[in-house]
Design a protein around this motif. Structure first.
Motif, short mmCIF file in Angstrom:
data_model
loop_
_atom_site.label_atom_id
_atom_site.label_comp_id
_atom_site.label_asym_id
_atom_site.label_seq_id
_atom_site.Cartn_x
_atom_site.Cartn_y
_atom_site.Cartn_z
N LYS A 198 17.04 8.67 -9.18
CA LYS A 198 18.06 7.71 -9.60
C LYS A 198 18.13 7.58 -11.12
CE LYS A 198 15.46 3.89 -10.70
NZ LYS A 198 14.16 4.41 -10.50
N ASN A 199 16.99 7.74 -11.82
CA ASN A 199 17.01 7.69 -13.29
C ASN A 199 17.84 8.84 -13.86
OD1 ASN A 199 15.33 5.43 -13.66
ND2 ASN A 199 13.51 6.67 -13.31
N CYS A 202 21.61 8.47 -12.91
CA CYS A 202 22.16 7.35 -13.67
C CYS A 202 22.80 7.81 -14.97
CB CYS A 202 21.05 6.34 -13.95
SG CYS A 202 21.45 5.14 -15.23
N SER A 206 26.60 6.72 -15.77
CA SER A 206 26.79 5.80 -16.89
C SER A 206 27.71 6.36 -17.96
CB SER A 206 25.44 5.43 -17.51
OG SER A 206 24.63 4.80 -16.55
N PHE A 227 29.45 6.96 -8.96
CA PHE A 227 28.35 6.24 -8.30
C PHE A 227 28.21 6.75 -6.87
CE2 PHE A 227 26.63 2.76 -5.73
CZ PHE A 227 25.50 2.41 -6.46
N LEU A 270 19.88 2.54 -7.89
CA LEU A 270 20.88 3.15 -8.79
C LEU A 270 21.83 2.07 -9.32
CD1 LEU A 270 21.98 5.80 -10.03
CD2 LEU A 270 23.50 5.99 -8.05
N HIS A 271 22.12 1.08 -8.48
CA HIS A 271 23.03 0.01 -8.88
C HIS A 271 22.50 -0.74 -10.10
CE1 HIS A 271 25.70 -3.50 -8.53
NE2 HIS A 271 26.48 -2.72 -7.81
N THR A 273 20.10 0.34 -12.14
CA THR A 273 19.77 1.29 -13.22
C THR A 273 21.01 1.63 -14.03
OG1 THR A 273 18.03 2.17 -11.81
CG2 THR A 273 18.63 3.49 -13.70
N VAL A 274 22.14 1.76 -13.34
CA VAL A 274 23.41 2.02 -14.01
C VAL A 274 23.83 0.79 -14.84
CG1 VAL A 274 25.89 2.31 -13.55
CG2 VAL A 274 24.22 3.80 -12.43
N ASN A 279 18.13 4.91 -19.47
CA ASN A 279 18.89 6.02 -18.89
C ASN A 279 20.39 5.77 -18.99
OD1 ASN A 279 16.62 7.67 -17.63
ND2 ASN A 279 16.22 5.64 -16.79
N SER A 280 20.78 4.53 -18.72
CA SER A 280 22.20 4.17 -18.79
C SER A 280 22.69 4.23 -20.23
CB SER A 280 22.41 2.78 -18.20
OG SER A 280 23.76 2.42 -18.26
#
Lengths: 357, 357
Positions: A198-199, A202, A206, A227, A270-271, A273-274, A279-280
């Protein structure tokens, strides 16, 4: 009372120490980089990076003050470090000959397989082989969990997974509080893979925040479209990693699984993290056409971006799997676009025509 | 060239008219409420609600200027109205004895079954039975699609579904452009159900934006946890609606399905819906403890909130299904909490302890 030792006093380790202290005796051990944090906690000041005071029943000590017996009688050891601290944490466990009933793992990442043509391994897989007293009793923790929010006792919901489900259940009983809600996922390797991927994913999702600007903000359709695509690519990649995992004893029949990608450790994490974080932030720079090396050399100089590290570990196996047909690159256009950034320093480019029909 | 008639000149109808006009002849027919919009388009002014000018090759006419043959030779008719315009649109099709090859459906909603103990039907199901010339050639359109962004040609990706997949494919060929990307989903009723349910579920997820405030914004963990839960509840409810649908001819074997809930029409569309709009706005009011009737009588007076309408249609069947065991209320705590708001005007209350383990 159960004794829980948390290794690493950064934001995540310290927050889990707080959660654990609600119903257990907790020892929080700072890594060699955490001396200033331990000093602050001992002085009853707020945690310098969380800006939250920890409960007084937590015993916090510097790494060099740790005695042999403080680790040897631990029932649970939580690896609360980020990736650079893993070597120290494993070394500490091995040096003190600790034999906890449960090792809980917050650190997430992938490690390229020794054979370049294979899928990467999850940290969990690698770590269990590096413990002198091998334990199958490792519990992975995934799901949306911004440390400071948890430290402020805002509710969240995470997943625990272990090869033996009852071990995950044991840890759940110890850690559940009014604000820390735990579900059990019957997919250990899947959870670990999704939490790392997910990182990486992302970064590409993003980029959409800045690639399509509106007068009053950003266009939401492209973010949502990617997404969705990102969740589906996490599912494909994690299935591939699971299939390559040497120990598949945890694999329940497919129909019994909730796919981790479509649950808290995948789409849920992911929600958040974004929504923010390093990462974002990198993705938002890439979305306006900036190059990775430029960003990491200027605005984000010295910042560890875990999604980039995950991408590097993913690369050799991914390229090989696309060549030998194990993976179909046409199904993974987002992964492919992010890897082109990491491998070749290309500008991030996501042509929606490339998304599968 | 193919002739596409769009009924309804609101933001969604007009935007789809623009998309369709890239490769087809397009007639845009205003509903009785759209006279001012048609006048603006005829005067080559921007669409008053989109603030975007439509291409000049679109012919726009008021509803009362529509001639018999303008509808009878349409290859495709797009129902571009919102729920209150459906009766007018169906009546127009029937009165003009139009027999298009394809009817495309943007309007989403649920309708309580005549037998109160049954699951509600999707609009698509109801509409096909109300056409004088019944057509199985209805194509449902779902996925993240804020009209203004699409009108500005920002990319998005949506799903089309039909009982006969090739019909959806035909429409895809006609409508695909550089910025409107279409995937085919093999689950017609599932897509229609998810597209309606996401408005309803959005209300509860959005309450988390205001329920847990931080100094610098809102807590993201609770939003992500309920976003994940919402997707899972959409999956359970849409499976129930599909199982009750009278015509199941479109049901492919389960293993061939991408579940619509976990794709563009479910999680993808929920992502944009939670990001803004009327359903999300209502949720944010409820998150601080305000009551539904108060909000709908003051700050949102006169505003149509589709998620509330969907909830009302869901209610009788849901209560019956929980009683007879068809649905397990313990698996649907978010649905249950939103329905309590709609049925009893209770304050919205989501205890995370109620979320399934």
């Amino acid at each position: 009372m159960t004794k829980i030792v948390v290794l690493g006093a950064g934001v995540m380790g310290s927050t889990l120490a707080k959660v654990a202290s609600e119903n257990n005796n907790v020892l929080l051990v700072g890594s060699p980089l955490d001396n200033h944090i331990i000093d602050a906690i001992e002085n009853q000041s707020p945690h310098p990076d969380l800006d939250v005071s920890l409960p007084r029943n937590i015993i916090a000590i510097r790494h060099d003050n740790l005695n042999q017996n403080q680790l040897s009688d631990a029932d649970v050891i939580v690896l609360g470090v980020s990736s650079p601290g893993v070597t120290w944490a494993l070394d500490t466990i091995n040096r003190h000959q600790a034999r906890p009933n449960i090792v809980a793992l917050v650190t997430k990442g992938l490690v390229s397989a020794a054979e370049a043509q294979c899928a990467p391994q999850t940290y969990a897989e690698v770590i269990s082989s590096q413990l002198t007293e091998p334990t199958g009793r490792i519990v992975g923790i995934g799901g949306p969990c911004i440390a400071r929010e948890l430290a402020l006792e805002y509710p969240t919901r995470v997943s625990f997974a272990a090869k033996d489900k009852s071990v995950a259940d044991d840890l759940r009983r110890l850690l559940t509080t009014d604000y820390y809600h735990v579900t059990i996922l019957d997919d250990f390797t899947g959870l670990e893979a999704c939490a790392a991927l997910k990182n990486f994913i992302c970064i590409g999702v993003s980029a959409m925040f800045t690639a399509y600007k509106l007068d009053d903000g950003y266009a939401k359709n492209p973010v949502a479209a990617l997404f969705n695509q990102g969740v589906h690519e996490i599912a494909v990649l994690s299935q591939w990693i699971k299939a390559s995992a040497k120990d598949n004893s945890d694999a329940a029949p497919a129909e019994q699984h909730v796919d981790a990608a479509f649950d808290l450790a995948g789409l849920g994490d992911l929600h958040v993290t974004v929504g923010g974080g390093r990462n974002s932030r990198l993705g938002r720079y890439l979305g306006v056409g900036r190059l990775l090396r430029d960003v990491l050399g200027t605005d984000m100089r010295g910042v560890t971006v875990e999604g980039v590290d995950t991408g590097k570990q993913l690369l050799p196996g991914f390229r090989a799997a696309c060549t030998n047909g194990e993976l179909k690159e046409t199904e993974l256009p987002l992964t492919s676009a992010i890897l082109d950034v990491i491998e070749h320093n290309y500008a991030f480019s996501m042509n929606f025509n490339q998304l599968p029909h």
